[in-house]
Design a protein around this motif. Structure first.
Motif, mmCIF file in Angstrom:
data_model
loop_
_atom_site.group_PDB
_atom_site.id
_atom_site.type_symbol
_atom_site.label_atom_id
_atom_site.label_comp_id
_atom_site.label_asym_id
_atom_site.label_seq_id
_atom_site.Cartn_x
_atom_site.Cartn_y
_atom_site.Cartn_z
ATOM 1 N N THR A 33 47.396 -16.273 39.126
ATOM 2 C CA THR A 33 46.989 -17.642 38.802
ATOM 3 C C THR A 33 46.882 -17.875 37.299
ATOM 4 O OG1 THR A 33 44.716 -16.947 39.182
ATOM 5 C CG2 THR A 33 45.815 -18.157 40.973
ATOM 6 N N GLY A 34 46.929 -16.826 36.498
ATOM 7 C CA GLY A 34 46.992 -16.964 35.055
ATOM 8 C C GLY A 34 45.890 -17.798 34.418
ATOM 9 N N GLY A 35 44.712 -17.812 35.001
ATOM 10 C CA GLY A 35 43.593 -18.561 34.432
ATOM 11 C C GLY A 35 43.307 -19.890 35.105
ATOM 12 N N LEU A 36 44.064 -20.226 36.140
ATOM 13 C CA LEU A 36 43.874 -21.525 36.799
ATOM 14 C C LEU A 36 42.517 -21.664 37.487
ATOM 15 C CD1 LEU A 36 47.399 -22.144 38.372
ATOM 16 C CD2 LEU A 36 46.382 -23.296 36.384
ATOM 17 N N ILE A 37 41.955 -20.569 37.988
ATOM 18 C CA ILE A 37 40.649 -20.652 38.646
ATOM 19 C C ILE A 37 39.585 -21.012 37.608
ATOM 20 C CG2 ILE A 37 38.897 -19.415 39.983
ATOM 21 C CD1 ILE A 37 41.320 -17.589 40.925
ATOM 22 N N ALA A 38 39.586 -20.287 36.494
ATOM 23 C CA ALA A 38 38.656 -20.615 35.409
ATOM 24 C C ALA A 38 38.931 -22.028 34.905
ATOM 25 C CB ALA A 38 38.776 -19.598 34.283
ATOM 26 N N GLY A 39 40.194 -22.394 34.827
ATOM 27 C CA GLY A 39 40.559 -23.739 34.392
ATOM 28 C C GLY A 39 40.020 -24.816 35.313
ATOM 29 N N ALA A 40 40.105 -24.588 36.620
ATOM 30 C CA ALA A 40 39.586 -25.564 37.583
ATOM 31 C C ALA A 40 38.073 -25.714 37.440
ATOM 32 C CB ALA A 40 39.957 -25.155 39.009
ATOM 33 N N LEU A 41 37.392 -24.590 37.261
ATOM 34 C CA LEU A 41 35.932 -24.640 37.108
ATOM 35 C C LEU A 41 35.539 -25.335 35.806
ATOM 36 C CD1 LEU A 41 35.081 -21.070 38.409
ATOM 37 C CD2 LEU A 41 34.534 -23.233 39.558
ATOM 38 N N THR A 42 36.234 -25.017 34.721
ATOM 39 C CA THR A 42 35.876 -25.600 33.427
ATOM 40 C C THR A 42 36.378 -27.028 33.260
ATOM 41 O OG1 THR A 42 37.773 -24.578 32.313
ATOM 42 C CG2 THR A 42 35.684 -23.358 32.275
ATOM 43 N N GLU A 43 37.135 -27.514 34.208
ATOM 44 C CA GLU A 43 37.531 -28.922 34.231
ATOM 45 C C GLU A 43 36.307 -29.808 34.496
ATOM 46 O OE1 GLU A 43 40.506 -32.078 34.280
ATOM 47 O OE2 GLU A 43 40.487 -30.044 33.524
ATOM 48 N N ILE A 44 35.258 -29.216 35.061
ATOM 49 C CA ILE A 44 34.073 -29.963 35.477
ATOM 50 C C ILE A 44 33.023 -29.968 34.369
ATOM 51 C CG2 ILE A 44 32.249 -30.126 37.226
ATOM 52 C CD1 ILE A 44 35.246 -30.476 38.246
ATOM 53 N N SER A 45 32.515 -31.133 34.054
ATOM 54 C CA SER A 45 31.446 -31.266 33.071
ATOM 55 C C SER A 45 30.225 -30.478 33.552
ATOM 56 C CB SER A 45 31.086 -32.746 32.913
ATOM 57 O OG SER A 45 30.018 -32.885 32.005
ATOM 58 N N GLY A 46 29.608 -29.750 32.654
ATOM 59 C CA GLY A 46 28.459 -28.923 33.011
ATOM 60 C C GLY A 46 28.818 -27.499 33.365
ATOM 61 N N SER A 47 30.112 -27.189 33.333
ATOM 62 C CA SER A 47 30.561 -25.851 33.724
ATOM 63 C C SER A 47 30.082 -24.767 32.764
ATOM 64 C CB SER A 47 32.080 -25.800 33.855
ATOM 65 O OG SER A 47 32.696 -26.137 32.627
ATOM 66 N N SER A 48 29.710 -25.129 31.544
ATOM 67 C CA SER A 48 29.253 -24.108 30.586
ATOM 68 C C SER A 48 27.965 -23.442 31.041
ATOM 69 C CB SER A 48 29.088 -24.711 29.194
ATOM 70 O OG SER A 48 28.126 -25.756 29.221
ATOM 71 N N ALA A 49 27.222 -24.061 31.943
ATOM 72 C CA ALA A 49 26.015 -23.441 32.496
ATOM 73 C C ALA A 49 26.354 -22.435 33.585
ATOM 74 C CB ALA A 49 25.088 -24.523 33.062
ATOM 75 N N VAL A 50 27.602 -22.427 34.049
ATOM 76 C CA VAL A 50 27.991 -21.609 35.202
ATOM 77 C C VAL A 50 29.062 -20.579 34.860
ATOM 78 C CG1 VAL A 50 29.022 -21.705 37.519
ATOM 79 C CG2 VAL A 50 27.345 -23.425 36.833
ATOM 80 N N VAL A 51 30.078 -20.963 34.112
ATOM 81 C CA VAL A 51 31.207 -20.074 33.841
ATOM 82 C C VAL A 51 30.883 -19.195 32.634
ATOM 83 C CG1 VAL A 51 33.661 -19.903 33.318
ATOM 84 C CG2 VAL A 51 32.828 -21.730 34.821
ATOM 85 N N ASP A 52 30.749 -17.891 32.882
ATOM 86 C CA ASP A 52 30.476 -16.957 31.795
ATOM 87 C C ASP A 52 31.762 -16.590 31.071
ATOM 88 O OD1 ASP A 52 28.970 -15.052 30.189
ATOM 89 O OD2 ASP A 52 29.960 -13.511 31.395
ATOM 90 N N ARG A 53 32.770 -16.133 31.838
ATOM 91 C CA ARG A 53 34.042 -15.734 31.229
ATOM 92 C C ARG A 53 35.116 -15.567 32.294
ATOM 93 N NH1 ARG A 53 31.669 -10.522 28.547
ATOM 94 N NH2 ARG A 53 29.904 -11.904 28.661
ATOM 95 N N GLY A 54 36.358 -15.559 31.809
ATOM 96 C CA GLY A 54 37.498 -15.315 32.676
ATOM 97 C C GLY A 54 38.411 -14.282 32.040
ATOM 98 N N PHE A 55 38.926 -13.404 32.867
ATOM 99 C CA PHE A 55 39.870 -12.383 32.425
ATOM 100 C C PHE A 55 41.229 -12.717 33.025
ATOM 101 C CE2 PHE A 55 35.710 -10.392 32.781
ATOM 102 C CZ PHE A 55 35.582 -9.678 31.598
ATOM 103 N N VAL A 56 42.233 -12.929 32.180
ATOM 104 C CA VAL A 56 43.603 -13.082 32.663
ATOM 105 C C VAL A 56 44.257 -11.724 32.455
ATOM 106 C CG1 VAL A 56 45.810 -14.250 32.413
ATOM 107 C CG2 VAL A 56 43.669 -15.542 32.166
ATOM 108 N N THR A 57 44.469 -11.028 33.552
ATOM 109 C CA THR A 57 44.993 -9.656 33.499
ATOM 110 C C THR A 57 46.328 -9.632 34.230
ATOM 111 O OG1 THR A 57 43.675 -9.083 35.448
ATOM 112 C CG2 THR A 57 42.703 -8.627 33.295
ATOM 113 N N TYR A 58 47.318 -10.192 33.580
ATOM 114 C CA TYR A 58 48.627 -10.372 34.197
ATOM 115 C C TYR A 58 49.394 -9.056 34.314
ATOM 116 C CZ TYR A 58 52.070 -13.803 35.704
ATOM 117 O OH TYR A 58 52.922 -14.571 36.440
ATOM 118 N N THR A 59 49.229 -8.180 33.341
ATOM 119 C CA THR A 59 49.938 -6.894 33.385
ATOM 120 C C THR A 59 49.024 -5.799 33.922
ATOM 121 O OG1 THR A 59 49.252 -6.200 31.166
ATOM 122 C CG2 THR A 59 51.291 -7.523 31.343
ATOM 123 N N ASN A 60 49.631 -4.724 34.381
ATOM 124 C CA ASN A 60 48.846 -3.574 34.832
ATOM 125 C C ASN A 60 47.994 -3.024 33.691
ATOM 126 O OD1 ASN A 60 49.919 -3.841 37.363
ATOM 127 N ND2 ASN A 60 51.242 -2.046 37.224
#
Length: 172
Positions: A33-60
């Motif tokens: 998903t290349g960050g789309l889950i974090a992107g969907a969550l951070t699309e929402i106002s107030g997400s900074s109280a909930v989203v700590d971080r996202g790791f995009v780990t595309y390669t092994n």
């Protein structure tokens, strides 16, 4: 106007509201998903109280370096496997301040599939610090790269909400 379809935005909005009210933070570990889950969550106002971080780990290598997936797991089971998804979610959770994490690894296509691991195969995992561990293997089919990725975001948000409900934590 949202970057995401209305149903994904609605799912994300519910998670942000629920997790914010309960003092829960989230981390994501994403491959296909290349960050789309974090992107969907951070699309929402107030997400900074909930989203700590996202790791995009595309390669092994990124999976190993950033979230501790072992080379032995990758060799024995491959990047797209239950075992890798579970190690990804463990690494994201314990390399963050989150109470709940979600991880996804899969084959979005159009290439990269095989008879054993076809295009549209995605392994998802969610985990909470209270011990909840969830895993789903999804076979979306060869429905197109964008649709596999969006379907994965939908399922990941469902798993995240479920893990949050089962986490047993209210307020920090």
């Amino acid at each position: 106007m949202s970057l995401f379809p209305a149903d994904i935005e609605d799912q994300a909005r519910k998670i942000i509201a629920d997790f914010s009210a309960r003092g829960l933070m989230v981390a994501t570990a994403e491959s296909c998903t290349g960050g789309l889950i974090a992107g969907a969550l951070t699309e929402i106002s107030g997400s900074s109280a909930v989203v700590d971080r996202g790791f995009v780990t595309y390669t092994n290598q990124a999976k190993t370096d950033l979230i501790g997936v072992t080379e032995a797991t990758l060799v024995a089971h491959g990047a797209v496997s239950r075992e890798t998804a579970l190690q990804m979610v463990h690494g994201a959770l314990f390399r963050s301040r989150a109470w709940v994490a979600v991880a996804v690894t899969g084959i979005a296509g159009p290439g990269g599939g095989s008879a054993e691991k076809p295009v549209g195969l995605v392994h998802l995992a969610a985990r909470s610090r209270s011990g909840t561990i969830l895993h789903r293997e999804m076979r979306y089919g060869d429905i197109g790269r964008t649709e596999v990725r969006l379907a994965t975001v939908r399922t990941a948000l469902e798993l995240l909400a479920e893990a949050g409900r089962q986490s047993g934590k209210d307020q920090t």
